[in-house]
Design a protein around this motif. Structure first.
Motif, short mmCIF file in Angstrom:
data_model
loop_
_atom_site.label_atom_id
_atom_site.label_comp_id
_atom_site.label_asym_id
_atom_site.label_seq_id
_atom_site.Cartn_x
_atom_site.Cartn_y
_atom_site.Cartn_z
N ASP A 1 0.82 -1.21 0.00
CA ASP A 1 0.00 0.00 0.00
C ASP A 1 0.86 1.26 0.00
O ASP A 1 0.54 2.24 -0.67
N LEU A 2 1.96 1.24 0.76
CA LEU A 2 2.86 2.40 0.78
C LEU A 2 3.49 2.64 -0.59
O LEU A 2 3.64 3.78 -1.04
N LEU A 3 3.89 1.56 -1.27
CA LEU A 3 4.50 1.70 -2.59
C LEU A 3 3.49 2.18 -3.62
O LEU A 3 3.85 2.88 -4.57
N ASN A 4 2.23 1.82 -3.45
CA ASN A 4 1.19 2.24 -4.39
C ASN A 4 0.81 3.71 -4.21
O ASN A 4 0.16 4.28 -5.08
N ILE A 5 1.21 4.34 -3.10
CA ILE A 5 0.92 5.76 -2.90
C ILE A 5 1.69 6.62 -3.89
O ILE A 5 1.20 7.64 -4.36
N VAL A 6 2.90 6.18 -4.26
CA VAL A 6 3.74 6.95 -5.18
C VAL A 6 3.11 6.92 -6.57
O VAL A 6 2.86 5.85 -7.11
N PRO A 7 2.85 8.10 -7.14
CA PRO A 7 2.19 8.14 -8.46
C PRO A 7 3.11 7.71 -9.59
O PRO A 7 4.32 7.68 -9.44
#
Length: 81
Positions: free
Chosen positions: A10-16
């Motif tokens: 989830d943290l990695l998916n925050i980066v656009p």
């Protein structure tokens, strides 16, 4: 073998930019971190010295020792009494 953590995913998916850039979307973040580290090494004094002060001093000491080893510099030795 290894289970992926949902919180890390989830943290990695925050980066656009996932679809367009893929894994390369993290490069600007690390570029900025590297720039900040470089600025700290140049400008932040710990005690009386910065990182580059220590680097230049050590480099100068190495060059001096190499010149002594090559015989370009002769140290003055006091005669034996």
């Amino acid at each position: 073998m290894f289970h992926r953590s949902k919180t890390i995913k989830d943290l990695l998916n925050i980066v656009p930019g996932k679809r367009r850039l893929g894994a390369y979307r993290f490069l600007p973040i690390f570029f900025c971190i590297g720039g900040i580290m470089e600025w700290i090494m140049i400008n932040v004094r710990i005690g009386q010295e910065t990182f580059y002060d220590v680097y230049r001093r050590k480099q100068s000491e190495r060059e001096y020792q190499q010149k002594i080893a090559d015989g370009l510099i002769v140290l003055n030795q006091s005669p034996a009494k």
